[in-house]
Design an enzyme around this catalytic site. Sequence first.
Site, PDB file in Angstrom:
ATOM      1  N   SER A   1       6.850   0.529  -6.142  1.00 14.99           N
ATOM      2  CA  SER A   1       5.667   0.525  -6.989  1.00 14.99           C
ATOM      3  C   SER A   1       5.489   1.795  -7.805  1.00 14.99           C
ATOM      4  O   SER A   1       4.799   1.784  -8.813  1.00 14.99           O
ATOM      5  CB  SER A   1       4.417   0.265  -6.147  1.00 14.99           C
ATOM      6  N   ALA A   2       6.115   2.893  -7.402  1.00  7.90           N
ATOM      7  CA  ALA A   2       5.927   4.156  -8.116  1.00  7.90           C
ATOM      8  C   ALA A   2       7.162   4.493  -8.949  1.00  7.90           C
ATOM      9  O   ALA A   2       8.286   4.281  -8.504  1.00  7.90           O
ATOM     10  CB  ALA A   2       5.649   5.277  -7.125  1.00  7.90           C
TER      11      ALA A   2
END
Length: 159
Positions: free
Chosen positions: A15-16
């Site tokens: 997600s990052a």
Amino acid sequence: MTGKKIRTALYLRVSAPGRKPDLQHDGLRAYAERAGMRIVGEYCDHAVSGRRKGRPQLNAPMAGVRSREVDCVLVWKFDRFARSVRHLPAALEEFDHLGVRFISVQDQVETASPMGRAMFTIIAAMAELESSPISERVSAGMKAAAALGFATCCATWPA
């Protein structure tokens, strides 16, 4: 499926930005090898929310499922696949209809059994519940950064 290796698609999501999916990747490959699965594709979405249904790399294994080129979708955790109580069960329903296995290595759940499907539903609800505070923290952090003069999350401190 007797005598044939199960054609398996690996799906990963980080997600990052800048994060590497090494843990997921190594764990999924090791699981597939132990289970005697044949990996037919590896798909990874980077810096994409699990709440988004239309993710670039998620579309590929789903196409493989629909064209019957994939017998199993293997994920590290169900929340890597999706963080929506609507999206997860809809995908499971489609997999069931097409006879495709859906396995989460870390959640230790395979959706082929009634107990596995029940656990899947509980995990899906928890993933969505967990997602809401994450979104709130990200939004608050972005507002705080903007108030300090940051243009983006990757900006440097103002002089």
